[in-house]
Design an enzyme around this catalytic site. Structure first.
Site, PDB file in Angstrom:
ATOM      1  N   ARG A   1      -3.009  -5.571  16.801  1.00  0.00           N
ATOM      2  CA  ARG A   1      -3.035  -5.466  15.442  1.00  0.00           C
ATOM      3  C   ARG A   1      -4.304  -5.632  14.511  1.00  0.00           C
ATOM      4  O   ARG A   1      -4.519  -4.936  13.680  1.00  0.00           O
ATOM      5  CB  ARG A   1      -2.061  -6.479  14.623  1.00  0.00           C
ATOM      6  CG  ARG A   1      -1.719  -6.304  13.112  1.00  0.00           C
ATOM      7  CD  ARG A   1      -1.041  -7.379  12.622  1.00  0.00           C
ATOM      8  NE  ARG A   1       0.270  -7.776  13.478  1.00  0.00           N
ATOM      9  CZ  ARG A   1       1.500  -6.892  13.094  1.00  0.00           C
ATOM     10  NH1 ARG A   1       1.073  -6.068  12.151  1.00  0.00           N
ATOM     11  NH2 ARG A   1       2.326  -7.184  13.620  1.00  0.00           N
TER      12      ARG A   1
ATOM     13  N   ASN B   1       2.966  -3.549  -2.712  1.00  0.00           N
ATOM     14  CA  ASN B   1       3.943  -3.178  -1.805  1.00  0.00           C
ATOM     15  C   ASN B   1       5.174  -2.957  -2.493  1.00  0.00           C
ATOM     16  O   ASN B   1       5.686  -3.771  -3.239  1.00  0.00           O
ATOM     17  CB  ASN B   1       4.166  -4.074  -0.573  1.00  0.00           C
ATOM     18  CG  ASN B   1       5.014  -3.615   0.267  1.00  0.00           C
ATOM     19  OD1 ASN B   1       5.301  -2.503   0.652  1.00  0.00           O
ATOM     20  ND2 ASN B   1       5.893  -4.637   0.980  1.00  0.00           N
ATOM     21  N   THR B   2       5.937  -1.830  -2.151  1.00  0.00           N
ATOM     22  CA  THR B   2       7.528  -1.874  -2.941  1.00  0.00           C
ATOM     23  C   THR B   2       8.532  -2.194  -1.423  1.00  0.00           C
ATOM     24  O   THR B   2       8.119  -1.683  -0.493  1.00  0.00           O
ATOM     25  CB  THR B   2       7.773  -0.413  -3.224  1.00  0.00           C
ATOM     26  OG1 THR B   2       8.964   0.058  -3.840  1.00  0.00           O
ATOM     27  CG2 THR B   2       7.048   0.837  -2.276  1.00  0.00           C
ATOM     28  N   HIS B   3       9.515  -2.772  -1.757  1.00  0.00           N
ATOM     29  CA  HIS B   3      10.331  -3.333  -0.971  1.00  0.00           C
ATOM     30  C   HIS B   3      11.820  -2.974  -1.571  1.00  0.00           C
ATOM     31  O   HIS B   3      12.065  -3.217  -2.415  1.00  0.00           O
ATOM     32  CB  HIS B   3      10.091  -4.759  -0.632  1.00  0.00           C
ATOM     33  CG  HIS B   3      11.021  -5.360   0.304  1.00  0.00           C
ATOM     34  ND1 HIS B   3      10.964  -5.276   1.567  1.00  0.00           N
ATOM     35  CD2 HIS B   3      12.174  -5.960   0.228  1.00  0.00           C
ATOM     36  CE1 HIS B   3      11.859  -5.832   2.420  1.00  0.00           C
ATOM     37  NE2 HIS B   3      12.820  -6.447   1.573  1.00  0.00           N
TER      38      HIS B   3
ATOM     39  N   GLY C   1       2.170 -13.459   3.814  1.00  0.00           N
ATOM     40  CA  GLY C   1       3.587 -13.721   4.264  1.00  0.00           C
ATOM     41  C   GLY C   1       4.031 -12.381   4.325  1.00  0.00           C
ATOM     42  O   GLY C   1       3.525 -11.331   4.443  1.00  0.00           O
TER      43      GLY C   1
ATOM     44  N   ASP D   1       6.393 -10.006   2.645  1.00  0.00           N
ATOM     45  CA  ASP D   1       7.241  -9.692   1.478  1.00  0.00           C
ATOM     46  C   ASP D   1       7.098 -11.137   0.666  1.00  0.00           C
ATOM     47  O   ASP D   1       8.216 -11.261  -0.162  1.00  0.00           O
ATOM     48  CB  ASP D   1       8.603  -9.177   1.785  1.00  0.00           C
ATOM     49  CG  ASP D   1       8.407  -7.807   2.560  1.00  0.00           C
ATOM     50  OD1 ASP D   1       9.221  -7.431   3.468  1.00  0.00           O
ATOM     51  OD2 ASP D   1       7.401  -6.993   2.189  1.00  0.00           O
TER      52      ASP D   1
END
Ligand code: GRF
Length: 195
Positions: free
Chosen positions: A63, A105-107, A141, A143
């Protein structure tokens, strides 16, 4: 405001952002679209004449090494804002540190409810009668960053993951387009996010 978008999938939210950014008067432009795989959504960028790049996760040993390669592209593109829209990878800490707080970010859930890669499925499994969509600042973290915008969405009888997700996505798109506009106009200060 220059924006780089990172995706992994169909990029329907990306397409909505590309369309919004094409409107005269929208204060942001998409300058690059990146993906961690040969994502179908890259075709939307090509259609709008926006540069694309892929950093295939499986071609890297870890990663961290994948993140280092991705960070090089992001440095080169040098966008004011990085938008994760369906990127199904956690970013390594070094990359988040380097670009924070300029990554959002969209969640597809009402955070902090149902974080993680299966927010829609988890809401259904929990028997939730309502869920939502959220736009957050990315931190180290899952989200868990500051919430910039969110909205409740009902779960309907008979919903499955697909029908619920399709009801959530249009809300995500509207929230994302509005949050990017507000960042561009200085209405949201990512260094001091207050709702
Ligand atoms: C979106 O709901 C996003 O929030 C989630 O995955 C979905 C991506 O959909 N992480 P698309 O690729 O934009 O169609």
């Amino acid at each position: 405001l220059s924006v780089a978008v990172l995706i992994s999938g169909t990029g329907s939210n990306l397409r909505a952002l590309l369309e919004a950014a094409s409107e005269p008067g929208y204060p942001a432009r998409i300058v690059a679209v990146g993906a961690d795989r040969d994502a179908a959504g890259l075709a939307h960028a090509a259609e709008f004449g926006v540069e694309t790049f892929t950093v295939p996760y499986r071609q890297h040993a870890s990663r961290e090494e994948w993140g280092a390669a991705l960070a090089e592209h992001l440095r080169r593109v040098d966008a004011d804002l990085i938008v994760l829209s369906g990127l199904m990878r956690l970013l390594p800490a070094d990359l988040v540190e380097e670009f924070s707080p300029r990554i959002i970010n969209t969640h597809p859930a009402f955070l902090p409810e149902f974080p993680g890669a299966h927010g829609v499925r988890d809401a259904l499994a929990a028997g939730a009668v309502q869920t939502g969509a959220s736009v957050i600042i990315v931190d180290n973290g899952v989200d868990s960053g500051p919430i910039l915008a969110q909205e409740r969405i009902p779960v309907l009888d008979g919903d499955d993951e697909a029908t619920l997700h399709e009801r959530i996505k249009p809300v995500e798109r509207r929230l994302l387009i509005d949050v990017v506009r507000r960042i561009a106009e200085g209405d949201i200060d990512l260094a001091h996010p207050v709702r």
